[in-house]
Design a protein around this motif. Structure first.
Motif, PDB file in Angstrom:
ATOM      1  N   UNK A   1       0.817  -1.214   0.000  1.00  0.00           N
ATOM      2  CA  UNK A   1       0.000   0.000   0.000  1.00  0.00           C
ATOM      3  C   UNK A   1       0.849   1.262   0.000  1.00  0.00           C
ATOM      4  N   UNK A   2       1.993   1.247   0.666  1.00  0.00           N
ATOM      5  CA  UNK A   2       2.845   2.422   0.731  1.00  0.00           C
ATOM      6  C   UNK A   2       3.742   2.550  -0.503  1.00  0.00           C
ATOM      7  N   UNK A   3       3.664   1.619  -1.435  1.00  0.00           N
ATOM      8  CA  UNK A   3       4.569   1.585  -2.568  1.00  0.00           C
ATOM      9  C   UNK A   3       4.160   2.413  -3.762  1.00  0.00           C
ATOM     10  N   UNK A   4       3.007   3.049  -3.721  1.00  0.00           N
ATOM     11  CA  UNK A   4       2.571   3.848  -4.862  1.00  0.00           C
ATOM     12  C   UNK A   4       3.285   5.191  -4.886  1.00  0.00           C
ATOM     13  N   UNK A   5       3.689   5.601  -6.071  1.00  0.00           N
ATOM     14  CA  UNK A   5       4.369   6.894  -6.195  1.00  0.00           C
ATOM     15  C   UNK A   5       3.343   8.003  -6.343  1.00  0.00           C
ATOM     16  N   UNK A   6       3.655   9.115  -5.764  1.00  0.00           N
ATOM     17  CA  UNK A   6       2.782  10.277  -5.848  1.00  0.00           C
ATOM     18  C   UNK A   6       2.849  10.830  -7.265  1.00  0.00           C
ATOM     19  N   UNK A   7       1.698  11.079  -7.903  1.00  0.00           N
ATOM     20  CA  UNK A   7       1.721  11.563  -9.291  1.00  0.00           C
ATOM     21  C   UNK A   7       2.274  12.983  -9.380  1.00  0.00           C
ATOM     22  N   UNK A   8       3.165  13.167 -10.293  1.00  0.00           N
ATOM     23  CA  UNK A   8       3.734  14.494 -10.517  1.00  0.00           C
ATOM     24  C   UNK A   8       2.780  15.298 -11.384  1.00  0.00           C
ATOM     25  N   UNK A   9       2.812  16.576 -11.238  1.00  0.00           N
ATOM     26  CA  UNK A   9       1.929  17.406 -12.039  1.00  0.00           C
ATOM     27  C   UNK A   9       2.281  18.869 -11.918  1.00  0.00           C
ATOM     28  N   UNK A  10       1.594  19.676 -12.707  1.00  0.00           N
ATOM     29  CA  UNK A  10       1.830  21.116 -12.742  1.00  0.00           C
ATOM     30  C   UNK A  10       0.780  21.813 -11.877  1.00  0.00           C
ATOM     31  N   UNK A  11       1.239  22.673 -10.975  1.00  0.00           N
ATOM     32  CA  UNK A  11       0.328  23.397 -10.106  1.00  0.00           C
ATOM     33  C   UNK A  11      -0.086  24.737 -10.715  1.00  0.00           C
ATOM     34  N   UNK A  12       0.156  24.907 -12.015  1.00  0.00           N
ATOM     35  CA  UNK A  12      -0.280  26.127 -12.690  1.00  0.00           C
ATOM     36  C   UNK A  12      -1.793  26.270 -12.651  1.00  0.00           C
ATOM     37  N   UNK A  13      -2.491  25.165 -12.741  1.00  0.00           N
ATOM     38  CA  UNK A  13      -3.957  25.124 -12.642  1.00  0.00           C
ATOM     39  C   UNK A  13      -4.309  24.335 -11.385  1.00  0.00           C
ATOM     40  N   UNK A  14      -4.416  24.975 -10.226  1.00  0.00           N
ATOM     41  CA  UNK A  14      -4.652  24.245  -8.977  1.00  0.00           C
ATOM     42  C   UNK A  14      -5.954  23.447  -8.964  1.00  0.00           C
ATOM     43  N   UNK A  15      -6.988  23.960  -9.588  1.00  0.00           N
ATOM     44  CA  UNK A  15      -8.270  23.248  -9.596  1.00  0.00           C
ATOM     45  C   UNK A  15      -8.149  21.930 -10.337  1.00  0.00           C
ATOM     46  N   UNK A  16      -7.529  21.952 -11.500  1.00  0.00           N
ATOM     47  CA  UNK A  16      -7.346  20.726 -12.276  1.00  0.00           C
ATOM     48  C   UNK A  16      -6.419  19.752 -11.548  1.00  0.00           C
ATOM     49  N   UNK A  17      -5.394  20.294 -10.910  1.00  0.00           N
ATOM     50  CA  UNK A  17      -4.441  19.453 -10.183  1.00  0.00           C
ATOM     51  C   UNK A  17      -5.111  18.777  -8.994  1.00  0.00           C
ATOM     52  N   UNK A  18      -5.911  19.528  -8.240  1.00  0.00           N
ATOM     53  CA  UNK A  18      -6.618  18.943  -7.099  1.00  0.00           C
ATOM     54  C   UNK A  18      -7.626  17.896  -7.557  1.00  0.00           C
ATOM     55  N   UNK A  19      -8.281  18.141  -8.689  1.00  0.00           N
ATOM     56  CA  UNK A  19      -9.213  17.157  -9.230  1.00  0.00           C
ATOM     57  C   UNK A  19      -8.474  15.880  -9.619  1.00  0.00           C
ATOM     58  N   UNK A  20      -7.303  16.025 -10.222  1.00  0.00           N
ATOM     59  CA  UNK A  20      -6.486  14.865 -10.596  1.00  0.00           C
ATOM     60  C   UNK A  20      -6.042  14.086  -9.352  1.00  0.00           C
ATOM     61  N   UNK A  21      -5.612  14.808  -8.323  1.00  0.00           N
ATOM     62  CA  UNK A  21      -5.202  14.144  -7.082  1.00  0.00           C
ATOM     63  C   UNK A  21      -6.371  13.439  -6.413  1.00  0.00           C
ATOM     64  N   UNK A  22      -7.542  14.070  -6.448  1.00  0.00           N
ATOM     65  CA  UNK A  22      -8.734  13.448  -5.885  1.00  0.00           C
ATOM     66  C   UNK A  22      -9.036  12.132  -6.592  1.00  0.00           C
ATOM     67  N   UNK A  23      -8.988  12.130  -7.924  1.00  0.00           N
ATOM     68  CA  UNK A  23      -9.242  10.897  -8.685  1.00  0.00           C
ATOM     69  C   UNK A  23      -8.190   9.843  -8.400  1.00  0.00           C
ATOM     70  N   UNK A  24      -6.930  10.251  -8.219  1.00  0.00           N
ATOM     71  CA  UNK A  24      -5.849   9.305  -7.909  1.00  0.00           C
ATOM     72  C   UNK A  24      -6.081   8.646  -6.558  1.00  0.00           C
ATOM     73  N   UNK A  25      -6.458   9.440  -5.556  1.00  0.00           N
ATOM     74  CA  UNK A  25      -6.720   8.903  -4.216  1.00  0.00           C
ATOM     75  C   UNK A  25      -7.943   7.996  -4.235  1.00  0.00           C
ATOM     76  N   UNK A  26      -8.980   8.431  -4.950  1.00  0.00           N
ATOM     77  CA  UNK A  26     -10.201   7.630  -5.022  1.00  0.00           C
ATOM     78  C   UNK A  26      -9.935   6.282  -5.698  1.00  0.00           C
ATOM     79  N   UNK A  27      -9.152   6.287  -6.776  1.00  0.00           N
ATOM     80  CA  UNK A  27      -8.816   5.040  -7.471  1.00  0.00           C
ATOM     81  C   UNK A  27      -8.043   4.103  -6.540  1.00  0.00           C
TER      82      UNK A  27
END
Length: 110
Positions: free
Chosen positions: A13-39
């Motif tokens: 469970x601890x072996x997943x890498x945190x997805x890298x991304x651009x924080x230029x668009x915080x809303x899109x980035x947070x949505x992407x992180x939300x989907x990653x956590x939910x998956x």
């Protein structure tokens, strides 16, 4: 201590890498992180429930074996006592001895 049959595809469970991304668009980035956590949560829950199904089936088999052992343990000596069948009382006592051993725990399986 992990159980291999319930671990998600990525392994530990601890072996997943945190997805890298651009924080230029915080809303899109947070949505992407939300989907990653939910998956990840859905994969973990799926693995947990898959492992639990087999445990529940095994528990049902053990309970049925205990019930059958108790019924046979009570019925076989009675059959010999009535004279319907001869020489089965010892098997009934053996069934009484071994029947409850198939059900090691008495707690609920929540």
């Amino acid at each position: 201590m992990g159980q291999p049959e319930i671990q998600p595809e990525g392994g530990d469970l601890a072996g997943r890498t945190f997805p890298l991304g651009d924080w230029g668009e915080p809303t899109a980035r947070l949505d992407e992180l939300y989907r990653w956590v939910e998956r990840g949560a859905l994969e973990t829950a799926s693995g947990y429930l898959t492992g639990r199904v087999w445990k529940r089936r095994g528990a049902r088999v053990l309970r049925a074996g205990a019930a059958l052992g108790a019924v046979a343990g009570a019925a076989l000596p009675l059959l010999e006592l009535t004279g319907a069948v001869g020489g089965v009382a010892a098997w009934g006592y053996l069934a009484l001895l071994l029947g409850p051993r198939a059900w090691p725990g008495t707690g609920s399986s929540g």
